[in-house]
Motif scaffolding. Structure first.
Motif, PDB file in Angstrom:
ATOM      1  N   GLY A   1       0.814  -1.206   0.000  1.00 34.14           N
ATOM      2  CA  GLY A   1       0.000   0.000   0.000  1.00 34.14           C
ATOM      3  C   GLY A   1       0.847   1.255   0.000  1.00 34.14           C
TER       4      GLY A   1
ATOM      5  N   HIS B   1       1.124  -0.192  -4.936  1.00 35.76           N
ATOM      6  CA  HIS B   1       2.085   0.919  -4.959  1.00 35.76           C
ATOM      7  C   HIS B   1       3.468   0.315  -5.233  1.00 35.76           C
ATOM      8  CE1 HIS B   1      -0.401   4.129  -2.743  1.00 35.76           C
ATOM      9  NE2 HIS B   1      -1.211   3.071  -2.832  1.00 35.76           N
TER      10      HIS B   1
ATOM     11  N   GLU C   1      -8.737   8.718  -5.381  1.00 33.29           N
ATOM     12  CA  GLU C   1      -8.101   7.607  -4.658  1.00 33.29           C
ATOM     13  C   GLU C   1      -7.508   8.106  -3.338  1.00 33.29           C
ATOM     14  OE1 GLU C   1      -8.221   4.500  -5.543  1.00 33.29           O
ATOM     15  OE2 GLU C   1      -6.675   3.530  -4.320  1.00 33.29           O
ATOM     16  N   HIS C   2      -7.715   7.356  -2.297  1.00 34.80           N
ATOM     17  CA  HIS C   2      -7.252   7.664  -0.937  1.00 34.80           C
ATOM     18  C   HIS C   2      -8.028   8.815  -0.281  1.00 34.80           C
ATOM     19  CE1 HIS C   2      -3.359   6.088  -2.793  1.00 34.80           C
ATOM     20  NE2 HIS C   2      -3.752   5.156  -1.950  1.00 34.80           N
TER      21      HIS C   2
END
Ligand code: IRN
Ligand code: FE2
Length: 623
Positions: A390, A428, A491-492
């Motif tokens: 991640g 990632h 995202e995130h």
């Protein structure tokens, strides 16, 4: 019985693309019509002639938008899309309609049939393989059968390259000498090639027999790189209507598959609407719904609840399932020292279950039973990467690669049952560690297609993670990943809205297409060449219409030069009338024609004159 909300027709985007029409190419082996989009172009004016023109052949492109962009097809979201594959499925004679408790999975059917009132009329009774039969495309492929789905895909992947080449040989694809896979076709893709790739496990055709609305597509590294868009409501936001429109919207811009990641309320109804109205395969992560069924407590999950959920979703028509069966009890401690631990939702649910019970993951221990269910409906596996990194600091670590090995082991078991399988990947990963992921995946998972989430190549740009990840996606696509899972700018940060969905899809289309070009997919460059020719000849409308996002291209152009006349002008506002390199090159060519000089000489002379002009006008321009 509660009433579910019905999506309103007017919320669904149906506008056809500019200068485009839907065309249907007939099959030769089967009675099929393959949908494509044909973009018509204007003529090129021949310089110096008395109005003479050169005709530009129209360009046919791969089209994921489904019947929505065909004004001739009536679409009613309350009824769902036409069941394109229904006759093909029934003709094979290996399926039966399910009735209440009479089925092999009697008890589960009985439980699930309580949901039948939520189904659409014409497929109110789901289909399933007749006893002990296997209805997967992999099963047919291994038996040497070319299904209508396979022929559809062969025609679709070529984008009618044969016809296009004949019409304009100068714009034919240029990929001599490039090779991107074991059996890369050098000219065009045949139905037999599709069959072979599926039989070898190198490609999958996600095509649940209960999703006849889908237009067949293929995921494999010897085909066009595909992209997936995630949609789905969460407990906090969004409605069924919005989700259907989001799916249609994502397909419009190029999503090859959609994953419905709904959590929260109305999961079953939302999925029913989405599937019935989706022209592309639908994927889900069934453990999410199973978790809802046990009130969100991971430790309360059981194999039985999960199995019932699988059957429920298979009967609805989900085409592929993300199953995190590689998160093994002994791998969980490997994540202890990670910077960001376990970031996969499914992965963390299973890790929690394993630790709470100190038992092996039930998805792993019941894997063969899962295969039995999947082959009865032709649901494909997307073996989940529950231990994906991640953050950059965790990339390519022991936990990630241990899980990958297990996914390879499970692939073999799935193939034993002729269940189609793809493998999910990170996550990632910095650029220099990406290649190792691809190489390892191919080796450990026996060339089963890879399906990656990005990967994001840096962690410092929340708000721009569609870009950080598209860099990695383009690279890994080039190296051989078959499908790229999009990442949106949210995202995130939050749930993507419509604009984010479009931005994510277009960004990933770019990554996928860049990979197709680098790999030398037959015909990939055709559209680039046609657009470049239009750009060079100042055919602005053609340039907009050939682009991935004609609306934005046109809008950006019109921001500074809104007048109609500017659409034929030989410049744009970027360089102004005097600094357009394309205009100058054209003038150089004209000059050469007039003066009867060679192009190199003309360039020298022309540039001299240009330099004079430049010096004179420069001062005015910078005032
Ligand atoms: C794709 C590759 N690796 C992960 N994905 C996608 O992430 C997967 O297909 C699904 O859409 C989502 C699953 O997320 P979790 O449950 O692993 O976080
Ligand atoms: Fe992330």
């Amino acid at each position: 019985m509660k009433k579910e909300k019905i999506p309103q027709q007017q919320t669904i985007t149906r506008t056809p693309f500019p200068a485009s029409k839907k065309v249907y190419v007939k099959g030769q082996l089967h009675d099929i019509s393959v949908a494509m989009r044909e973009i018509s172009l204007t003529n090129t004016k021949i310089f110096g002639s008395e109005g003479q023109v050169e005709k530009n052949a129209s360009v046919t492109v791969y089209d994921t938008s489904g019947p929505y962009t065909d004004p001739e097809v009536e679409v009613d979201v309350k009824k769902g899309l036409p069941a394109l594959r229904r006759d093909w499925i029934l003709k094979r004679g290996d399926v039966e309609q399910l009735e209440g408790a009479t089925s092999r999975y009697g008890k589960q059917r009985l439980a699930n049939s309580s949901l039948d009132h939520l189904r659409f009329q014409y497929i109110s009774k789901p289909l399933r393989a007749k006893d002990s039969l296997n209805v997967t495309q992999l099963h047919y492929a291994k038996k040497g059968i070319i299904t209508p789905e396979m022929e559809y895909i062969a025609i679709r992947e070529n984008q009618r390259i044969d016809v296009l080449n004949e019409q304009n040989p100068t714009l034919a694809h240029q990929h001599a000498g490039h090779s991107f896979g074991a059996n890369t076709p050098k000219s065009h893709i045949t139905p037999e090639f599709v069959r072979q790739e599926v039989a070898a496990g190198r490609a999958v055709i996600p095509a649940n027999i209960n999703h006849p609305e889908t237009e067949p597509m293929i995921i494999g590294r010897n085909f066009l790189v595909k992209i997936n868009a995630n949609i789905g409501n969460s407990a906090v936001t969004s409605s069924i209507e919005e989700e259907v429109e989001k799916a249609v919207w994502a397909c419009r811009w190029g999503a090859d598959t959609i994953m419905d990641l709904s959590t929260g309320k109305n999961i079953h109804e939302t999925r029913e609407w989405v599937i019935r109205n989706s022209p592309v395969p639908i994927g889900t992560v069934p453990i999410y719904q199973a978790l809802e069924k046990v009130g969100g407590k991971a430790e309360a999950l059981t194999w039985e609840i999960f199995r019932d959920t699988l059957i429920e979703q298979a009967e609805q028509g989900v085409d592929y399932f993300t199953i995190h069966a590689g998160v093994l009890l002994r791998y969980v401690p490997l994540t202890a020292k990670r910077l960001t631990g376990i970031v996969s939702r499914g992965g963390s649910i299973m890790a929690k279950w394993c630790l709470a019970h100190h038992k092996e993951n039930f998805l792993y221990t019941h894997f063969e039973e899962i295969c039995q269910i999947m082959k009865a409906y032709d649901v494909s596996f997307s073996l989940g990467d529950g231990l994906r990194p991640g953050c950059l600091a965790d990339a390519n670590d022991a936990a990630q690669f241990a899980e990958l090995e297990t996914l390879g082991e499970l692939t073999k078991i799935a193939w034993k049952h002729d269940v189609q399988t793809i493998i999910e990947g990170p996550g990632h990963v910095p650029m220099h560690l990406i290649k190792e992921n691809m190489d390892k995946q191919l080796k450990e998972c026996h060339e089963a297609p890879f399906y990656t989430l990005g990967p994001l190549t840096t962690d410092i740009a929340p708000g721009y993670d569609h870009i950080t990840s598209a860099i990695g996606a383009a690279m890994i696509g080039w190296f051989g990943t078959a499908m790229l899972c999009y990442v949106t700018p949210k995202e995130h940060l939050g749930l993507p809205n419509k604009k984010d969905v479009k931005d994510g899809v277009i960004t990933y289309k770019i990554a996928a297409h860049a990979a197709d070009l680098a790999k030398g997919h037959p015909g990939a460059q055709y559209r680039d060449n046609a657009l470049s020719k239009a750009r060079f000849e100042f055919r602005w409308q053609d340039q907009f219409n050939l682009s991935l996002d004609p609306d934005t291209a046109r809008e950006f152009h019109d921001e500074t030069l809104p007048a109609e006349g500017a659409k034929i002008a030989h410049f744009c506002s970027m360089c102004g009338p005097n600094f357009c390199s394309m205009k100058i090159t054209q003038e150089v060519r004209e000059y050469a024609d007039q003066q009867g000089v060679q192009e190199a000489e003309a360039l020298r002379k022309g540039m001299e004159e240009k330099s004079k002009e430049f010096t004179q006008k420069g001062s005015e321009l910078y005032l």
